[in-house]
Design a protein around this motif. Structure first.
Motif, mmCIF file in Angstrom:
data_model
loop_
_atom_site.group_PDB
_atom_site.id
_atom_site.type_symbol
_atom_site.label_atom_id
_atom_site.label_comp_id
_atom_site.label_asym_id
_atom_site.label_seq_id
_atom_site.Cartn_x
_atom_site.Cartn_y
_atom_site.Cartn_z
ATOM 1 N N LYS A 91 0.834 -1.197 0.000
ATOM 2 C CA LYS A 91 0.000 0.000 0.000
ATOM 3 C C LYS A 91 0.871 1.249 0.000
ATOM 4 N N LYS A 93 1.972 4.654 1.291
ATOM 5 C CA LYS A 93 1.890 5.342 2.579
ATOM 6 C C LYS A 93 2.844 6.546 2.574
ATOM 7 N N ASP A 110 -2.322 7.700 4.831
ATOM 8 C CA ASP A 110 -2.822 7.554 3.460
ATOM 9 C C ASP A 110 -2.654 8.839 2.655
#
Length: 361
Positions: A91, A93, A110
């Motif tokens: 993901k 980040k 995020d």
């Protein structure tokens, strides 16, 4: 006008304002022989450079690497912090590094915004908050402005679009309760009450704010065809009466009907661009005094390092005889930056001096 895809840092004009405008020659701090695909504005003595795909580093004002570490992507330094992007468990980040490239706030968020007044907005799982340079929470999302009002002109109804909170400026940040706006300080305390329909960030000690409105149902006087047609239309939404306020919330200046602020712009170096009824551009200062009369057909840039730029178009094909006019805060024309010169033709630029330098391509 394209001549090269390399980027250079150009024009230490801040050191040459005493020279005659016509005889001024740009001086390059980072020449076109570099391999960077982009160079950002300088901030706190460092500029962000794209070294390769997914590889961002930093250089100093002499063009030397600030440190050896690189990151997939990074922001500029503010309050001694720059955000960086990393992939964590598949993901994307974000976190923050210091000027030694140490990760001082972990890559767990995020979304993030740049630091300002030693505060930054960060989002995790759709919830925004404000943190300090050590990563500690200063303010939760209860009064943060995380939506922007969008008005449908045909129906007069409002919709809301998600957005990141505004940044701190002059130690204050816009906050909202219900439909009214106010300002909070860096501790999260509300220091200017919720009394504005709309307001801008503070810059140079002043902000644009609207505490009252003009009725959108006003009618034109007269019995002509145009007056009748206009008066037959449904009432428009109320329009705002704009004023300048100081950091204590006091009114400094009220805008007359003949002068309009650009609501997408803020004060820089004590100057704000304004338009007159003929759509010509000029500048006012923090007291509301007109410093540069509205005479420019082209919208000027924000002031930075004490100067703004106004594009003056030429007559040749491709605008090769056009130039950027450099103007100081008194309205004095300091120099001209030609679009084309011996090194080639400029076709892109950051259009702002930062720490005496401006990047062009």
């Amino acid at each position: 006008m394209r001549f090269d895809t390399r980027v250079m840092i150009v024009l230490t004009l801040m050191q040459g304002y005493s020279l005659a405008a016509a005889g001024q020659v740009p001086r390059y701090a980072v020449g076109a022989s570099n391999t960077f695909s982009s160079i950002s504005n300088y901030s706190e003595g460092l500029a962000r450079v794209s070294i390769a795909y997914d590889s961002t580093g930093f250089i100093d004002t002499a063009g030397r690497p600030a440190f050896s570490a690189t990151f997939p992507y990074a922001g500029n330094f503010h309050s001694g912090r720059a955000f960086v992007r990393k992939t964590v468990d598949g993901k994307t980040k974000f976190g923050f590094i210091d000027r030694a490239a140490r990760v001082v706030i972990p890559c767990i968020y995020d979304k993030v915004a740049d630091f300002s007044s030693s505060r930054a907005a960060v989002s995790l799982d759709g919830v925004w908050k404000i943190i300090d340079t050590g990563g500690r929470t200063v303010m939760d999302d209860s009064v943060l402005v995380t939506e922007t009002r969008l008005t449908d002109a045909s129906s007069g109804t409002d919709a809301w679009e998600d957005t990141e909170p505004p940044a701190y400026s002059d130690g204050l940040m816009q906050v909202r309760s219900g439909k009214k706006y106010g300002y909070a300080d860096t501790s999260g305390k509300i220091v200017i009450p919720y009394r504005f329909f709309s307001c801008s960030p503070f810059h140079d000690g002043v902000a644009l704010a609207a505490a009252d409105t003009v009725d959108g149902s006003a009618k034109y006087q007269g019995t002509g065809i145009l007056e009748k047609l206009y008066n037959s239309l449904p009432p428009g939404p109320p329009t705002y009466r704009w004023q300048l306020i100081d950091t204590l919330g006091r009114t400094v200046f009220r805008f007359p009907e003949t002068l309009s602020p650009d609501l997408s712009r803020t004060f820089h170096d004590g100057m704000l661009p304004v338009r007159d009824s003929l759509d010509r551009w000029g500048f006012i200062n923090r007291e509301g005094r007109i410093v540069m009369r509205p005479v420019f057909a082209t919208e000027p840039t924000d002031f930075s390092d004490g100067v703004c730029l106004v594009q003056v178009n030429g007559h040749r094909n491709g605008n090769t005889d056009g130039y950027l006019l450099v103007i100081d805060t008194t309205g004095r024309q300091l120099s001209r930056i030609p679009f084309c010169q011996a090194a080639g033709c400029m076709y892109d630029s950051n259009l702002a001096f930062h720490e005496g330098l401006m990047a062009v391509r």
